[in-house]
Scaffold this motif. Structure first.
Motif, PDB file in Angstrom:
ATOM      1  N   ASP A 147     -31.525  29.884 125.645  1.00  0.00           N
ATOM      2  CA  ASP A 147     -30.751  30.668 126.699  1.00  0.00           C
ATOM      3  C   ASP A 147     -29.925  29.800 127.217  1.00  0.00           C
ATOM      4  OD1 ASP A 147     -32.291  33.153 127.716  1.00  0.00           O
ATOM      5  OD2 ASP A 147     -33.846  31.707 126.868  1.00  0.00           O
ATOM      6  N   ASN A 148     -29.883  28.527 127.164  1.00  0.00           N
ATOM      7  CA  ASN A 148     -28.874  27.548 127.356  1.00  0.00           C
ATOM      8  C   ASN A 148     -29.283  25.833 127.000  1.00  0.00           C
ATOM      9  OD1 ASN A 148     -26.599  26.807 129.054  1.00  0.00           O
ATOM     10  ND2 ASN A 148     -27.156  28.017 130.555  1.00  0.00           N
ATOM     11  N   GLU A 149     -28.353  25.149 127.195  1.00  0.00           N
ATOM     12  CA  GLU A 149     -28.430  23.993 126.881  1.00  0.00           C
ATOM     13  C   GLU A 149     -28.513  23.143 128.394  1.00  0.00           C
ATOM     14  OE1 GLU A 149     -27.770  19.738 126.843  1.00  0.00           O
ATOM     15  OE2 GLU A 149     -26.167  21.163 127.650  1.00  0.00           O
ATOM     16  N   TYR A 150     -29.542  22.143 128.360  1.00  0.00           N
ATOM     17  CA  TYR A 150     -29.912  21.780 129.587  1.00  0.00           C
ATOM     18  C   TYR A 150     -28.816  21.456 130.649  1.00  0.00           C
ATOM     19  CZ  TYR A 150     -32.616  18.721 132.975  1.00  0.00           C
ATOM     20  OH  TYR A 150     -33.108  18.178 134.281  1.00  0.00           O
ATOM     21  N   GLU A 151     -27.835  20.562 130.089  1.00  0.00           N
ATOM     22  CA  GLU A 151     -26.799  20.227 130.964  1.00  0.00           C
ATOM     23  C   GLU A 151     -25.795  21.151 131.236  1.00  0.00           C
ATOM     24  OE1 GLU A 151     -26.437  16.965 132.373  1.00  0.00           O
ATOM     25  OE2 GLU A 151     -28.079  16.389 131.226  1.00  0.00           O
ATOM     26  N   CYS A 152     -25.592  22.105 130.298  1.00  0.00           N
ATOM     27  CA  CYS A 152     -24.841  23.474 130.603  1.00  0.00           C
ATOM     28  C   CYS A 152     -25.534  24.051 131.693  1.00  0.00           C
ATOM     29  CB  CYS A 152     -24.220  23.908 129.468  1.00  0.00           C
ATOM     30  SG  CYS A 152     -23.346  23.093 128.222  1.00  0.00           S
ATOM     31  N   TRP A 153     -26.499  24.166 131.651  1.00  0.00           N
ATOM     32  CA  TRP A 153     -27.447  25.010 132.618  1.00  0.00           C
ATOM     33  C   TRP A 153     -27.262  24.451 133.795  1.00  0.00           C
ATOM     34  CZ3 TRP A 153     -33.056  24.331 134.055  1.00  0.00           C
ATOM     35  CH2 TRP A 153     -33.696  25.385 134.456  1.00  0.00           C
ATOM     36  N   LEU A 154     -27.317  23.125 134.200  1.00  0.00           N
ATOM     37  CA  LEU A 154     -27.453  22.542 135.389  1.00  0.00           C
ATOM     38  C   LEU A 154     -25.781  22.643 135.933  1.00  0.00           C
ATOM     39  CD1 LEU A 154     -29.560  19.344 135.324  1.00  0.00           C
ATOM     40  CD2 LEU A 154     -29.950  21.583 135.917  1.00  0.00           C
ATOM     41  N   ALA A 155     -24.961  22.316 134.993  1.00  0.00           N
ATOM     42  CA  ALA A 155     -23.452  22.229 135.328  1.00  0.00           C
ATOM     43  C   ALA A 155     -22.827  23.795 135.926  1.00  0.00           C
ATOM     44  CB  ALA A 155     -22.640  21.833 134.115  1.00  0.00           C
ATOM     45  N   ASP A 156     -23.661  24.855 135.534  1.00  0.00           N
ATOM     46  CA  ASP A 156     -23.215  26.036 135.945  1.00  0.00           C
ATOM     47  C   ASP A 156     -23.634  26.398 137.218  1.00  0.00           C
ATOM     48  OD1 ASP A 156     -22.289  26.699 133.419  1.00  0.00           O
ATOM     49  OD2 ASP A 156     -23.847  27.884 132.668  1.00  0.00           O
ATOM     50  N   GLN A 157     -24.148  25.275 138.150  1.00  0.00           N
ATOM     51  CA  GLN A 157     -24.778  25.546 139.309  1.00  0.00           C
ATOM     52  C   GLN A 157     -23.942  24.892 140.261  1.00  0.00           C
ATOM     53  OE1 GLN A 157     -26.985  28.325 139.363  1.00  0.00           O
ATOM     54  NE2 GLN A 157     -26.854  28.245 137.283  1.00  0.00           N
ATOM     55  N   LYS A 158     -24.050  25.288 141.651  1.00  0.00           N
ATOM     56  CA  LYS A 158     -23.600  24.608 142.779  1.00  0.00           C
ATOM     57  C   LYS A 158     -24.553  23.684 143.435  1.00  0.00           C
ATOM     58  CE  LYS A 158     -20.159  28.331 143.730  1.00  0.00           C
ATOM     59  NZ  LYS A 158     -19.797  29.204 144.877  1.00  0.00           N
ATOM     60  N   ASP A 159     -23.860  22.516 143.896  1.00  0.00           N
ATOM     61  CA  ASP A 159     -24.925  21.664 144.787  1.00  0.00           C
ATOM     62  C   ASP A 159     -25.326  22.334 146.025  1.00  0.00           C
ATOM     63  OD1 ASP A 159     -24.216  19.696 142.944  1.00  0.00           O
ATOM     64  OD2 ASP A 159     -22.610  18.972 144.135  1.00  0.00           O
ATOM     65  N   GLY A 160     -26.377  21.733 146.545  1.00  0.00           N
ATOM     66  CA  GLY A 160     -26.837  22.187 148.003  1.00  0.00           C
ATOM     67  C   GLY A 160     -28.070  23.152 147.950  1.00  0.00           C
ATOM     68  N   PHE A 161     -28.749  23.276 146.756  1.00  0.00           N
ATOM     69  CA  PHE A 161     -29.773  24.391 146.973  1.00  0.00           C
ATOM     70  C   PHE A 161     -30.898  23.753 147.893  1.00  0.00           C
ATOM     71  CE2 PHE A 161     -33.978  26.100 145.275  1.00  0.00           C
ATOM     72  CZ  PHE A 161     -33.821  27.267 145.024  1.00  0.00           C
ATOM     73  N   ASN A 162     -31.426  24.779 148.479  1.00  0.00           N
ATOM     74  CA  ASN A 162     -32.411  24.382 149.717  1.00  0.00           C
ATOM     75  C   ASN A 162     -33.596  24.896 149.437  1.00  0.00           C
ATOM     76  OD1 ASN A 162     -33.448  23.944 152.129  1.00  0.00           O
ATOM     77  ND2 ASN A 162     -33.496  26.263 152.946  1.00  0.00           N
ATOM     78  N   PHE A 163     -34.419  23.743 149.093  1.00  0.00           N
ATOM     79  CA  PHE A 163     -36.067  23.896 148.602  1.00  0.00           C
ATOM     80  C   PHE A 163     -36.507  24.048 150.087  1.00  0.00           C
ATOM     81  CE2 PHE A 163     -34.270  21.261 145.145  1.00  0.00           C
ATOM     82  CZ  PHE A 163     -34.683  21.940 144.203  1.00  0.00           C
ATOM     83  N   SER A 164     -37.241  25.371 150.115  1.00  0.00           N
ATOM     84  CA  SER A 164     -37.871  25.554 151.326  1.00  0.00           C
ATOM     85  C   SER A 164     -39.404  24.910 151.441  1.00  0.00           C
ATOM     86  CB  SER A 164     -37.897  27.185 151.417  1.00  0.00           C
ATOM     87  OG  SER A 164     -38.760  27.628 150.231  1.00  0.00           O
ATOM     88  N   ASP A 165     -40.058  25.059 152.488  1.00  0.00           N
ATOM     89  CA  ASP A 165     -41.241  24.663 152.919  1.00  0.00           C
ATOM     90  C   ASP A 165     -42.182  25.686 152.413  1.00  0.00           C
ATOM     91  OD1 ASP A 165     -40.631  22.204 153.787  1.00  0.00           O
ATOM     92  OD2 ASP A 165     -41.201  22.646 155.752  1.00  0.00           O
ATOM     93  N   PHE A 166     -43.419  25.404 151.863  1.00  0.00           N
ATOM     94  CA  PHE A 166     -44.361  26.361 151.428  1.00  0.00           C
ATOM     95  C   PHE A 166     -45.769  25.760 151.817  1.00  0.00           C
ATOM     96  CE2 PHE A 166     -42.355  24.982 147.508  1.00  0.00           C
ATOM     97  CZ  PHE A 166     -43.378  24.179 147.007  1.00  0.00           C
ATOM     98  N   ASP A 167     -46.799  26.345 151.444  1.00  0.00           N
ATOM     99  CA  ASP A 167     -48.259  25.815 151.412  1.00  0.00           C
ATOM    100  C   ASP A 167     -48.299  24.444 150.681  1.00  0.00           C
ATOM    101  OD1 ASP A 167     -50.960  25.105 151.431  1.00  0.00           O
ATOM    102  OD2 ASP A 167     -51.478  27.288 151.503  1.00  0.00           O
TER     103      ASP A 167
END
Length: 537
Positions: A147-167
Motif C-alpha cells: 500500500d505504500n513505502e514507509y518513508e513515503c507513507w510518513l512524508a505524505d502526512q502533516k506534523d502535529g497529530f494529537n494522540f488522545s488520552d484513553f484507558d
C-alpha cells in the motif's frame, strides 16, 4: 481533577523538554534528533488515521533493530492500537500462526523479509494492508500488493497529530513465545504495565553509585532483537532518560564494533552467545571495549565468560526475567563495598540472577506454595508478583490459569535466595536431571564445564538411562588442540568434592558436537536436544 492515565506517550514529556536535540542513530545511514523522531511518530499516527485504522486494531511489524522499530514501539500503542512484534526467527508456518492468532490486520515489513511473507501470503487472509520498509534501496518486485513505502507513507502526512488520552489498561503490545513447548503462546501488555515496568526497571538500572548502572550520559545500543519482549523494555527506559540511541539493523560483528567505536556506545544488553561473539570479534579486530556496560540475560551467564569480559574492561552483569514478566525481575548489581569483580564470591554474584527490582515480590516456594527460607540453601520454584506481569496468554485460559496458580506468576525456574536477596537459579523445572531419584542441575554442570580448558560451548541435558532413569549428557563444542575429556571428568569430580553438585553428576557422559541447537532468540534449545538424544543408554 482531570485524570492522568499511565500511557506510553507520557514517556516523551521529559526527553522533549530536556533532550530534544539528543541523537537517535541508525547504522551509518541516518541521524535524527528526539524532536524529529517524535514528529515522525506524530505523522505515523496521522497515517494510521488516514488509512482508517481503529483503536484496538492489531498492527504487526517485521524489521531489524532500527529507528523505525522505535517509532513503532510508540506510535502504534499511542494511537490506541496494539503493536504485534513478529519473531522473524520463527519458521514461516509459525509466523503465519502468530499473525493469524493475533488478528493482525496490517503488516509493516522490511524488504529483507518479503520472501518469508510471500511464501505464506495465501495463509494470511487477515492482513489487509502492507507497508514496506527499505534501507535506501529500491523496493523489490513482489507478489505482495504494497500500500505504500514507509518513508513515503510518513512524508505524505502533516506534523502535529494529537494522540488522545484513553484507558491506561488498553492493550499496547503483544508478541509470541518461541514455541519450544508447542505452538507459540501470545503474551500481551497494557500501557499501564509498560509504564510501570519502565519506571521500576529504570530506577533499578540507574540506582547504583558506580558499577552495573546506566545513566543519562550513556550511549545505548540494543543487542537483543526488538521483536523480543520489547528489547527487554530498555528502549522505553532510555527514551525516558533522553539517552543517545544507536540502532544497528541486522547484526553483523564488524558493523556492531564499528558503531561501538564511532558512536562511543557505552551500554547494551544481550544473551551470552552474542557477548561471546562480540568478545571474539573485538579481540580479532583489536577493538577496545573498555567502558562498555552489558546486561546479560536470556540464559545463565557463565562465570568464565564474565571473567573474560571483565578482564577486557567491560562492566558485565546478569539480569533475569521472562517473556511473561515484561521482562526484568532482577539485576545482579553489587553493593559499593563489593566492587572487586575478580573474587570468586563477587563473580558469582555478578553471574547470578540478582536482586529484585522495585515493586517485585519474589518468592521461592515448594509444590504446595509454601515459601522457603532465604538462606542460600533452600530451593524451590521461583514465583513472582509485580504490577506489570502479563495477565495471561492470548486466548488460552488453561495456560493462563496454570501460569497464575496461587496468585503468583510461576516462572518454572528452580532457585535459591540468600539472606541479602540475591537469587541463584539452579535450573528450569523441565531441565533438571533426575538420576536415581536425586536432582542434578544442568546449569551447575554447565558452569563447571565451561571452565575446562578447550571448551568453547556446552549444553547439559538429561537422557534416558536403563539403570539410573536419567543420566546427564554434556554436549561440548571444543578446541581439539586443547580439550581433554579427562580434564572434564576431573572438573566434575572437583565440583562434586566441593559439594557444589551432587555425586550422581559423576555419571555424566560427554559428547563432542559441531554445533548446539538454539532457539530463535539465542537460547540453547534443550527440548530439541533431548528429542535428538532420547534413546536410552
Amino acid at each position: 481533577m482531570t485524570s492522568y492515565p499511565l500511557l506510553l506517550k507520557q514517556l516523551w514529556h521529559t526527553p522533549l523538554a530536556n533532550a530534544a536535540n539528543q541523537e537517535i542513530v541508525y547504522r551509518d545511514q541516518l541521524r535524527l534528533s528526539y524532536r524529529q523522531v517524535y514528529d515522525r511518530i506524530g505523522r505515523f499516527g496521522a497515517a494510521l488515521a488516514a488509512y482508517g485504522l481503529q483503536q484496538n486494531d492489531v498492527i504487526a511489524v517485521m524489521d531489524h533493530d532500527s529507528h523505525r522499530y522505535l517509532e513503532c514501539y510508540f506510535a502504534i500503542p499511542m494511537y490506541g492500537a496494539t503493536l504485534m512484534t513478529v519473531n522473524t526467527k520463527l519458521t514461516p508456518t509459525q509466523i503465519a500462526y502468530t499473525l493469524n492468532h493475533s488478528r493482525a490486520s496490517m503488516l509493516l515489513l522490511h524488504a529483507d523479509f518479503i520472501p518469508i511473507i510471500e511464501s505464506i501470503h495465501a495463509e494470511l487472509p487477515g492482513i489487509q494492508k502492507y507497508i514496506v520498509m527499505a534501507d535506501k534501496t529500491a523496493v523489490p518486485q513482489s507478489i505482495l500488493q504494497f500500500d505504500n513505502e514507509y518513508e513515503c507513507w510518513l512524508a505524505d502526512q502533516k506534523d502535529g497529530f494529537n494522540f488522545s488520552d484513553f484507558d491506561e489498561n488498553t492493550r499496547a503490545t503483544t508478541f509470541y513465545t518461541t514455541g519450544t513447548t508447542g505452538v507459540p503462546k501470545g503474551v500481551y501488555y497494557t500501557h499501564r504495565q509498560l509504564v510501570l515496568h519502565t519506571l521500576a526497571a529504570g530506577m533499578a538500572l540507574t540506582a547504583p553509585a558506580a558499577q552495573q548502572r546506566f545513566h543519562s550520559e550513556d550511549v545505548y545500543m540494543p543487542l537483543t532483537p526488538m521483536f523480543h519482549v520489547h528489547a527487554w523494555g530498555i528502549p522505553y527506559i532510555v527514551t525516558l532518560l533522553g539517552i543517545k540511541q544507536v540502532y544497528p539493523g541486522r547484526y553483523a560483528p564488524d558493523m556492531l564494533l564499528r558503531l561501538i567505536r564511532e558512536e562511543q556506545v557505552t551500554c547494551s544488553h544481550c544473551v551470552p552467545t552474542l557477548l561471546k561473539m562480540m568478545l571474539t570479534a573485538a579481540q580479532a579486530a583489536g577493538v577496545d571495549l573498555r567502558g562498555w556496560k552489558v546486561v546479560i540475560g536470556g540464559s545463565a551467564l557463565p562465570q568464565v565468560l564474565a571473567r573474560q569480559a571483565l578482564e577486557m574492561g567491560i562492566d558485565c552483569f546478569a539480569g533475569y526475567g521472562l517473556s511473561e514478566t515484561a521482562p526484568i525481575l532482577t539485576l545482579a548489581q553489587l553493593n559499593a563495598t563489593a566492587q572487586d569483580p575478580m573474587t570468586d564470591d563477587t563473580l558469582a554474584k555478578l553471574c547470578c540472577a540478582g536482586r529484585a527490582i522495585p515493586l517485585v515480590d519474589l518468592q521461592i516456594v515448594d509444590e504446595v506454595m509454601q515459601s522457603q527460607a532465604h538462606d542460600g540453601q533452600s530451593s524451590g520454584e521461583i514465583v513472582a508478583r509485580a504490577p506489570w506481569l502479563t495477565h495471561g496468554y492470548l486466548d488460552n485460559t488453561e495456560a493462563s490459569a496454570a501460569l497464575w496458580r496461587g496468585d503468583y506468576l510461576h516462572t518454572q525456574d528452580i532457585g535459591t535466595m540468600d539472606s541479602n536477596g540475591y537469587l541463584y537459579i539452579t535450573d528450569r523445572l523441565k531441565d533438571v536431571i533426575k538420576v536415581a531419584g536425586e536432582w542434578v542441575s544442568s546449569l551447575e554442570l554447565e558452569n563447571a564445564l565451561t571452565q575446562v580448558i578447550g571448551v568453547k560451548e556446552v549444553a547439559v541435558i538429561g537422557v534416558p538411562d536403563k539403570r539410573w532413569g536419567e543420566c546427564p549428557l554434556a554436549l561440548l563444542i571444543v578446541d581439539n588442540n586443547l580439550f581433554k575429556e579427562s580434564a572434564a571428568q576431573e572438573q566434575v569430580r572437583l565440583f562434586v568434592d566441593r559439594g557444589s553438585i551432587p555425586k550422581h553428576a559423576l555419571l555424566t557422559q560427554f559428547k563432542q558436537v559441531e554445533n548446539i541447537i538454539k532457539t530463535s532468540v539465542g537460547k540453547i534449545d534443550k527440548k530439541a536436544l533431548r528429542a535428538e538424544y532420547a534413546v536410552a543408554q
